[in-house]
Scaffold this motif. Structure first.
Motif, PDB file in Angstrom:
ATOM      1  N   LEU A   1       0.825  -1.203   0.071  1.00  0.00           N
ATOM      2  CA  LEU A   1      -0.145   0.114  -0.204  1.00  0.00           C
ATOM      3  C   LEU A   1       0.805   1.249  -0.053  1.00  0.00           C
ATOM      4  N   LEU A   2       1.990   1.078   1.001  1.00  0.00           N
ATOM      5  CA  LEU A   2       2.895   2.366   0.773  1.00  0.00           C
ATOM      6  C   LEU A   2       3.354   2.409  -0.697  1.00  0.00           C
ATOM      7  N   TYR A   3       4.043   1.467  -1.248  1.00  0.00           N
ATOM      8  CA  TYR A   3       4.594   1.438  -2.439  1.00  0.00           C
ATOM      9  C   TYR A   3       3.710   2.128  -3.439  1.00  0.00           C
ATOM     10  N   TYR A   4       2.308   1.637  -3.531  1.00  0.00           N
ATOM     11  CA  TYR A   4       1.331   2.369  -4.547  1.00  0.00           C
ATOM     12  C   TYR A   4       0.984   3.661  -4.171  1.00  0.00           C
ATOM     13  N   CYS A   5       0.977   4.018  -2.929  1.00  0.00           N
ATOM     14  CA  CYS A   5       0.538   5.424  -2.434  1.00  0.00           C
ATOM     15  C   CYS A   5       1.417   6.259  -2.987  1.00  0.00           C
ATOM     16  N   GLN A   6       2.963   5.861  -2.820  1.00  0.00           N
ATOM     17  CA  GLN A   6       4.149   6.833  -3.422  1.00  0.00           C
ATOM     18  C   GLN A   6       4.065   6.799  -4.949  1.00  0.00           C
ATOM     19  N   SER A   7       3.789   5.512  -5.656  1.00  0.00           N
ATOM     20  CA  SER A   7       3.730   5.788  -6.972  1.00  0.00           C
ATOM     21  C   SER A   7       2.726   6.517  -7.654  1.00  0.00           C
ATOM     22  N   LEU A   8       1.355   6.430  -6.884  1.00  0.00           N
ATOM     23  CA  LEU A   8       0.422   7.333  -7.187  1.00  0.00           C
ATOM     24  C   LEU A   8       0.735   8.934  -7.212  1.00  0.00           C
ATOM     25  N   SER A   9       1.626   9.126  -6.046  1.00  0.00           N
ATOM     26  CA  SER A   9       2.114  10.696  -6.108  1.00  0.00           C
ATOM     27  C   SER A   9       3.059  10.925  -7.340  1.00  0.00           C
ATOM     28  N   ALA A  10       3.736   9.919  -7.627  1.00  0.00           N
ATOM     29  CA  ALA A  10       4.830  10.222  -8.612  1.00  0.00           C
ATOM     30  C   ALA A  10       4.059   9.899 -10.123  1.00  0.00           C
ATOM     31  N   ASP A  11       3.429   8.944 -10.281  1.00  0.00           N
ATOM     32  CA  ASP A  11       2.796   8.645 -11.772  1.00  0.00           C
ATOM     33  C   ASP A  11       1.295   8.789 -11.760  1.00  0.00           C
ATOM     34  N   GLY A  12       0.665   9.151 -10.687  1.00  0.00           N
ATOM     35  CA  GLY A  12      -1.025   9.450 -10.802  1.00  0.00           C
ATOM     36  C   GLY A  12      -1.628   7.881 -11.011  1.00  0.00           C
ATOM     37  N   PRO A  13      -2.687   8.002 -11.438  1.00  0.00           N
ATOM     38  CA  PRO A  13      -3.491   6.623 -11.466  1.00  0.00           C
ATOM     39  C   PRO A  13      -2.916   5.462 -12.492  1.00  0.00           C
ATOM     40  N   ASP A  14      -2.014   5.889 -13.353  1.00  0.00           N
ATOM     41  CA  ASP A  14      -1.349   5.003 -14.276  1.00  0.00           C
ATOM     42  C   ASP A  14      -0.757   3.832 -13.411  1.00  0.00           C
TER      43      ASP A  14
END
Ligand code: CS2
Length: 480
Positions: free
Chosen positions: A455-468
């Protein structure tokens, strides 16, 4: 434009269906708590059909639980309103006449009391949303300030459970005519949960009521389904053009409608079966399918859509990448976790859902579905999530919610919003805020470290890349 009313009904175009029964002789038989758009487009329509087909004293006393806005919309219209259902091959407008009176609970306690004690009222229905039940998991949350206040002064109760308990106590005191109470909210085993919450409340506030509750009040579970977006002024104006009259209480919805109720009534019911309601012995398989497929997908659409800057469910369904995500989520994870009752075609249901979501006539805002996430997610996602491997699409949907709460400044409406906003604005590291956020879903402290890391990984990725970030194959590998 002239207002909808008994008198102006005659002016309506021929293709508008009108009540078609003599409203002036219908006496009330149902007390409904929560007179929002959903009730008006769902249970009230079934009752209107039953009245049209078979008559009977089953008019509805509609109760506004908080403000008086719906009462003010309906009263000048003789309690008439229109329901416009539109889909790919349907465009139907119908005026509903099932309401016989409207009560504003906070302002008119005597009228509410009179309705509860009227033996002609044989059914109470409720649409008060998930949070209206004041539950913590399965049981009444007696720590909630509103519940504590009600328990300290039951005569001045303001929660649904407190108001219902007070009404039932009054009914008991005035002769105790039997009654059926039907929850029509998106909660698993809604009737049983309501009965449990009410018993816990009564055990403290009205202990003398418990035997009567057991002997004379039934709480069948029910599964309700119809997509009913909140109305706005633009929608009201569209409906006015179509109707040819001004309707302040107008409701717009889809053609699809379903109501399945456990066949367990204390004192009869309208001929709902003739109106299309299914009466069954066990509701559980149907409600699981509805909550964990339709509502689960809806919430995933809402959070991913909001993060993508899309406004409505139909907008998300026209975004190829998000639509693909939702389709895979439904096909590969949500549907396989369900057991369909005999004769139920889960694939067809899933396909039909995609069409319902894509209905361009429904202006169903992601923000509406995103509301009350801490209540909805428990019902819709957590049971399936527990059965999936750690890195699932559903976990990514959960990450979308976590990201929305913790890492955006998008509007937030939730019964726990004070805590959620505190977490959003805190300086603590994301990992610890995430852990605290999961506790708001009733998950235990230290909830599965592997899922938390993802979850932490996806939250950070969402910040970086948006919903993609949710769609990509994960770069993350968990170190054992
Ligand atoms: C939606 C439901 O707002 C929401 O959370 O998922 O209201 C949904 O539209 C209905 O349950 C459909 O029957």
């Amino acid at each position: 434009m002239e207002r909808l009313s008994t008198e102006s009904l005659a002016a309506l175009a021929d293709d508008v269906t009108t009540p078609g029964y003599d409203r002036s002789v219908v006496r009330p038989g149902i007390l409904h708590l929560g007179l929002g758009a959903f009730h008006r487009a769902h249970q009230a329509v079934y009752t209107d059909t039953a009245l049209r087909l078979g008559g009977g004293d089953w008019g509805i006393v509609g109760v506004c639980m908080r403000g008086d806005s719906v009462a003010r919309q309906l009263r000048p219209q003789d309690l008439l309103y229109s329901v416009w259902s539109r889909g790919a091959d349907e465009d139907q407008l119908r005026v509903i006449g099932a309401l016989t009176s409207v009560i504003v609970a906070p302002d008119e306690p005597a009228a509410l009391n009179a309705a509860f004690t009227d033996p002609g009222i044989r059914i109470v229905t409720l649409t008060v949303t998930e949070k209206g039940y004041c539950l913590d998991g399965d049981a009444l949350d007696t720590e909630l300030p509103a519940v504590r206040a009600d328990l300290a002064a039951p005569d001045a109760a303001s929660t649904t459970i407190g108001i219902l308990a007070r009404g039932l106590a009054a009914r008991h005191a005035s002769g105790g005519a039997p009654l059926t109470v039907i929850s029509c909210d998106n909660l698993a085993e809604n009737g049983s949960r309501l009965a449990r919450a009410l018993r816990s409340y009564a055990a403290i506030a009205y202990p003398h009521l418990l035997d009567w509750l057991d002997s004379s009040v039934r709480f069948p579970c029910s599964m309700v389904d119809r997509i009913v977006p909140a109305m706005d002024e633009a929608g009201r104006e569209r409906q006015e053009q179509r109707l040819g009259l001004r309707d302040e209480a107008a409701v717009a919805t889809e053609p699809f409608t379903q109501w399945i109720v456990e066949n367990d009534f204390a004192a009869g019911a309208p001929d709902w079966a003739a109106a299309g309601v299914r009466l069954v012995a066990d509701i559980r398989p149907y409600e699981a399918i509805k909550l964990r497929l339709l509502n689960a997908a809806h919430s995933a659409i809402a959070y991913t859509g909001l993060l993508a800057g899309l406004e409505t469910v139909a907008d998300v369904m026209t975004d190829i990448r998000l639509r693909d995500f939702i389709e895979r989520l439904m096909r590969d994870e949500l549907a396989p976790a369900l057991a369909a009752p005999p004769g139920f075609d889960l694939d067809a249901y899933r396909e039909q859902l995609l069409q319902r979501f894509a209905n361009p006539h429904l202006h169903h805002r992601c923000a509406q579905i995103a509301m009350d996430g801490t209540e909805k997610i428990r019902q819709r996602w957590l049971p399936t999530l527990a059965s999936l491997p750690a890195d699932s699409l559903l976990l990514r949907a959960l990450a979308a919610w976590c990201h929305y709460v913790l890492c955006t400044d998008l509007a937030l409406e939730d019964p726990r919003s004070a805590t959620l906003l505190q977490l959003r604005n805190s300086d603590a590291p994301l990992a610890s805020r995430l852990a605290d956020l999961l506790a708001c879903l009733g998950l235990p402290a230290g909830y599965e470290p592997e899922r938390q890391a993802l979850l932490l990984y996806y939250c950070q990725s969402l910040s970086a890349d948006g919903p993609d970030a949710l769609l990509a194959t994960p770069k993350f590998t968990h170190e054992e």
